[in-house]
Design an enzyme around this catalytic site. Structure first.
Site, PDB file in Angstrom:
ATOM      1  N   ASP A  13       0.906  -1.326  -0.001  1.00 28.43           N
ATOM      2  CA  ASP A  13      -0.018   0.058  -0.011  1.00 28.43           C
ATOM      3  C   ASP A  13       0.696   1.348  -0.087  1.00 28.43           C
ATOM      4  O   ASP A  13       2.102   1.340   0.477  1.00 28.43           O
ATOM      5  CB  ASP A  13      -0.912   0.003   1.351  1.00 28.43           C
ATOM      6  CG  ASP A  13      -2.126   0.952   1.145  1.00 28.43           C
ATOM      7  OD1 ASP A  13      -2.192   1.401  -0.089  1.00 28.43           O
ATOM      8  OD2 ASP A  13      -2.715   1.163   2.029  1.00 28.43           O
ATOM      9  N   ASN A  15       1.435   3.470  -2.956  1.00 23.89           N
ATOM     10  CA  ASN A  15       1.973   3.863  -4.045  1.00 23.89           C
ATOM     11  C   ASN A  15       1.486   5.304  -4.590  1.00 23.89           C
ATOM     12  O   ASN A  15       2.274   6.161  -5.073  1.00 23.89           O
ATOM     13  CB  ASN A  15       1.523   2.908  -5.188  1.00 23.89           C
ATOM     14  CG  ASN A  15       2.072   1.579  -5.131  1.00 23.89           C
ATOM     15  OD1 ASN A  15       3.122   1.315  -4.108  1.00 23.89           O
ATOM     16  ND2 ASN A  15       1.740   0.492  -5.795  1.00 23.89           N
ATOM     17  N   GLY A  16       0.114   5.532  -4.351  1.00 28.27           N
ATOM     18  CA  GLY A  16      -0.385   6.731  -4.889  1.00 28.27           C
ATOM     19  C   GLY A  16       0.043   7.882  -4.053  1.00 28.27           C
ATOM     20  O   GLY A  16       0.268   8.745  -4.628  1.00 28.27           O
ATOM     21  N   ARG A  17       0.254   7.617  -2.659  1.00 20.41           N
ATOM     22  CA  ARG A  17       0.642   8.594  -1.994  1.00 20.41           C
ATOM     23  C   ARG A  17       2.037   9.095  -1.970  1.00 20.41           C
ATOM     24  O   ARG A  17       2.456  10.311  -1.978  1.00 20.41           O
ATOM     25  CB  ARG A  17       0.332   8.358  -0.373  1.00 20.41           C
ATOM     26  CG  ARG A  17      -1.021   8.610   0.373  1.00 20.41           C
ATOM     27  CD  ARG A  17      -1.350   7.954   1.466  1.00 20.41           C
ATOM     28  NE  ARG A  17      -1.427   6.467   1.227  1.00 20.41           N
ATOM     29  CZ  ARG A  17      -1.643   5.774   2.151  1.00 20.41           C
ATOM     30  NH1 ARG A  17      -1.086   6.035   3.549  1.00 20.41           N
ATOM     31  NH2 ARG A  17      -1.844   4.119   1.959  1.00 20.41           N
ATOM     32  N   TRP A  18       2.784   8.055  -2.142  1.00 17.54           N
ATOM     33  CA  TRP A  18       4.284   8.295  -2.486  1.00 17.54           C
ATOM     34  C   TRP A  18       4.350   9.262  -3.798  1.00 17.54           C
ATOM     35  O   TRP A  18       5.125   9.958  -4.045  1.00 17.54           O
ATOM     36  CB  TRP A  18       4.735   6.854  -3.025  1.00 17.54           C
ATOM     37  CG  TRP A  18       6.338   7.052  -3.031  1.00 17.54           C
ATOM     38  CD1 TRP A  18       7.298   6.816  -2.326  1.00 17.54           C
ATOM     39  CD2 TRP A  18       6.932   7.043  -4.201  1.00 17.54           C
ATOM     40  NE1 TRP A  18       8.570   6.952  -2.750  1.00 17.54           N
ATOM     41  CE2 TRP A  18       8.282   7.001  -4.116  1.00 17.54           C
ATOM     42  CE3 TRP A  18       6.510   7.028  -5.632  1.00 17.54           C
ATOM     43  CZ2 TRP A  18       9.248   7.018  -5.159  1.00 17.54           C
ATOM     44  CZ3 TRP A  18       7.615   7.113  -6.737  1.00 17.54           C
ATOM     45  CH2 TRP A  18       8.977   7.124  -6.505  1.00 17.54           C
ATOM     46  N   HIS A  30       3.114   3.332  -8.715  1.00 17.09           N
ATOM     47  CA  HIS A  30       2.616   1.820  -9.112  1.00 17.09           C
ATOM     48  C   HIS A  30       4.060   1.505  -9.685  1.00 17.09           C
ATOM     49  O   HIS A  30       4.431   0.236  -9.583  1.00 17.09           O
ATOM     50  CB  HIS A  30       1.474   1.639  -9.969  1.00 17.09           C
ATOM     51  CG  HIS A  30       0.102   1.994  -9.207  1.00 17.09           C
ATOM     52  ND1 HIS A  30      -0.155   1.628  -7.900  1.00 17.09           N
ATOM     53  CD2 HIS A  30      -0.802   2.429  -9.590  1.00 17.09           C
ATOM     54  CE1 HIS A  30      -1.027   2.267  -7.543  1.00 17.09           C
ATOM     55  NE2 HIS A  30      -1.800   2.896  -8.743  1.00 17.09           N
ATOM     56  N   SER A  58      -7.069  -5.591  -6.046  1.00 15.29           N
ATOM     57  CA  SER A  58      -8.154  -6.401  -5.354  1.00 15.29           C
ATOM     58  C   SER A  58      -9.602  -6.248  -6.007  1.00 15.29           C
ATOM     59  O   SER A  58      -9.773  -5.387  -7.030  1.00 15.29           O
ATOM     60  CB  SER A  58      -8.522  -5.673  -4.022  1.00 15.29           C
ATOM     61  OG  SER A  58      -9.069  -4.270  -4.154  1.00 15.29           O
ATOM     62  N   TRP A  62     -11.233  -2.088  -8.946  1.00 12.63           N
ATOM     63  CA  TRP A  62     -12.174  -1.774 -10.359  1.00 12.63           C
ATOM     64  C   TRP A  62     -12.753  -0.511 -10.172  1.00 12.63           C
ATOM     65  O   TRP A  62     -12.765   0.305 -10.973  1.00 12.63           O
ATOM     66  CB  TRP A  62     -13.062  -2.703 -10.860  1.00 12.63           C
ATOM     67  CG  TRP A  62     -12.505  -4.066 -11.133  1.00 12.63           C
ATOM     68  CD1 TRP A  62     -12.633  -5.134 -10.053  1.00 12.63           C
ATOM     69  CD2 TRP A  62     -11.649  -4.621 -12.157  1.00 12.63           C
ATOM     70  NE1 TRP A  62     -11.952  -6.201 -10.777  1.00 12.63           N
ATOM     71  CE2 TRP A  62     -11.424  -5.734 -11.939  1.00 12.63           C
ATOM     72  CE3 TRP A  62     -11.323  -3.753 -13.324  1.00 12.63           C
ATOM     73  CZ2 TRP A  62     -10.666  -6.498 -12.942  1.00 12.63           C
ATOM     74  CZ3 TRP A  62     -10.556  -4.624 -14.205  1.00 12.63           C
ATOM     75  CH2 TRP A  62     -10.258  -6.144 -14.010  1.00 12.63           C
ATOM     76  N   LEU A 124      11.607 -20.085  -4.901  1.00 11.12           N
ATOM     77  CA  LEU A 124      10.766 -19.128  -4.385  1.00 11.12           C
ATOM     78  C   LEU A 124       9.483 -19.396  -4.930  1.00 11.12           C
ATOM     79  O   LEU A 124       9.430 -19.395  -6.231  1.00 11.12           O
ATOM     80  CB  LEU A 124      11.170 -17.712  -4.467  1.00 11.12           C
ATOM     81  CG  LEU A 124      10.328 -16.782  -3.809  1.00 11.12           C
ATOM     82  CD1 LEU A 124      10.383 -16.818  -2.390  1.00 11.12           C
ATOM     83  CD2 LEU A 124      10.654 -15.311  -4.516  1.00 11.12           C
ATOM     84  N   ARG A 187      -5.717  -1.980   8.365  1.00  9.89           N
ATOM     85  CA  ARG A 187      -6.876  -2.835   8.101  1.00  9.89           C
ATOM     86  C   ARG A 187      -6.306  -4.077   6.892  1.00  9.89           C
ATOM     87  O   ARG A 187      -5.159  -4.214   6.483  1.00  9.89           O
ATOM     88  CB  ARG A 187      -7.573  -2.036   7.127  1.00  9.89           C
ATOM     89  CG  ARG A 187      -8.367  -0.655   7.471  1.00  9.89           C
ATOM     90  CD  ARG A 187      -9.256  -0.273   6.312  1.00  9.89           C
ATOM     91  NE  ARG A 187      -8.468   0.337   5.086  1.00  9.89           N
ATOM     92  CZ  ARG A 187      -7.914   1.582   5.181  1.00  9.89           C
ATOM     93  NH1 ARG A 187      -7.994   2.169   6.314  1.00  9.89           N
ATOM     94  NH2 ARG A 187      -7.079   1.818   4.063  1.00  9.89           N
ATOM     95  N   GLU A 200       0.680 -13.829  12.158  1.00 10.76           N
ATOM     96  CA  GLU A 200       1.244 -12.500  12.658  1.00 10.76           C
ATOM     97  C   GLU A 200       1.028 -11.473  11.630  1.00 10.76           C
ATOM     98  O   GLU A 200       1.257 -11.567  10.421  1.00 10.76           O
ATOM     99  CB  GLU A 200       2.762 -12.928  13.089  1.00 10.76           C
ATOM    100  CG  GLU A 200       3.069 -13.955  13.939  1.00 10.76           C
ATOM    101  CD  GLU A 200       2.506 -13.575  15.675  1.00 10.76           C
ATOM    102  OE1 GLU A 200       2.567 -12.381  15.888  1.00 10.76           O
ATOM    103  OE2 GLU A 200       2.155 -14.573  16.006  1.00 10.76           O
TER     104      GLU A 200
END
Ligand code: FPP
Length: 235
Positions: A13, A15-18, A30, A58, A62, A124, A187, A200
């Site tokens: 979470d 990317n937009g604010r950055w 992004h 998510s 959309w 991985l 959240r 955890e």
């Protein structure tokens, strides 16, 4: 003590604010975020991580602008194309969870292609959640189970935790040991609802485009000092 986490799941979470904080379009955030995914994939095995699951899009995303949605879909396609070679060389197996039918058929083809191409890799396990929502996943699983019951192939009394787990998109994955959310939000946002029952959680203030391997290493070390009880009392 818990030892290191083998399965780490990340809600990427911020990317937009950055990008906005720098006066740039959200998509630049992004794009930087996709570069971080690459770095985290590269460093994860050295931190003892064998399973890495990332939340890329998510079922609610959309609702964003068409421009942002298309931009993100383009990023996913380019990531698969550009990273195919390195993932193959580095032993990364790439898979996807989420409802695929709503995605562009070309992207669906690329997803199937990379899954097939990397299927024998074992260093991985990278799982990318696209058009994924925990409630949607559980609903689809219940529908599949109900259809089996209706067809007389399954006794309702035989529907247990294992049966439901086996009907989820994550049927081939272990439950996450540690779920990380970046950007300071606290959240769960519909991510791995069933699978994270005993995980955890770590909420990092760092925005995803600033999330370096060093930040992940610190979190992994902290996890090693936690006690996991799975509902039991430690002896
Ligand atoms: C959340 O930040 C991030 C997303 C919805 C997209 C995640 C996608 C990437 C990291 C890029 C590509 C991924 C792969 C696997 C190639 P946000 O946009 O909600 O940020 P904000 O809360 O600051 O607005």
């Amino acid at each position: 003590m818990a030892g290191g986490p083998e399965h780490v799941a990340i809600i990427m979470d911020g990317n937009g604010r950055w990008a906005t904080a720098k006066g740039w379009p959200r998509l630049v955030g992004h794009r930087k975020g996709a570069e971080r995914v690459k770095e985290i994939v590269r460093c994860a095995p050295d931190l003892g991580i064998r399973w890495l699951t990332v939340y890329a899009f998510s079922t609610e995303n959309w609702k964003r602008s068409t421009r942002e949605v298309l931009g993100l879909m383009g990023l996913f396609a380019r990531y698969i194309q550009r990273e195919a070679e390195e993932m193959s060389a580095e032993g990364v197996r790439m898979r996807f969870i989420g409802e695929r039918r709503r995605l562009d058929p070309k992207l669906q083809d690329l997803m199937a292609w990379i899954e097939e191409r990397t299927r024998n890799n074992t260093r991985l396990n990278l799982t990318v959640a696209i058009n994924y929502g925990g409630r949607d996943e559980i609903t689809r699983a219940v529908q599949a189970i109900a259809a089996q019951v209706q067809a007389g192939q399954l006794d309702p009394a035989a529907v247990d935790h294992a049966c439901l787990s086996a009907a989820l998109d994550t049927r081939d994955l272990p439950d996450p040991d540690l779920v990380i959310r970046t950007s300071g939000e606290t959240r769960v946002s519909n991510f791995l609802l069933w699978q994270s029952a005993y995980s955890e959680y770590e909420f990092s203030p760092v925005l995803w485009p600033d999330f370096t391997p060093e930040v992940l290493a610190e979190i992994v070390t902290r996890y090693g000092h936690r006690e996991r009880r799975f509902g039991a009392v430690l002896s």
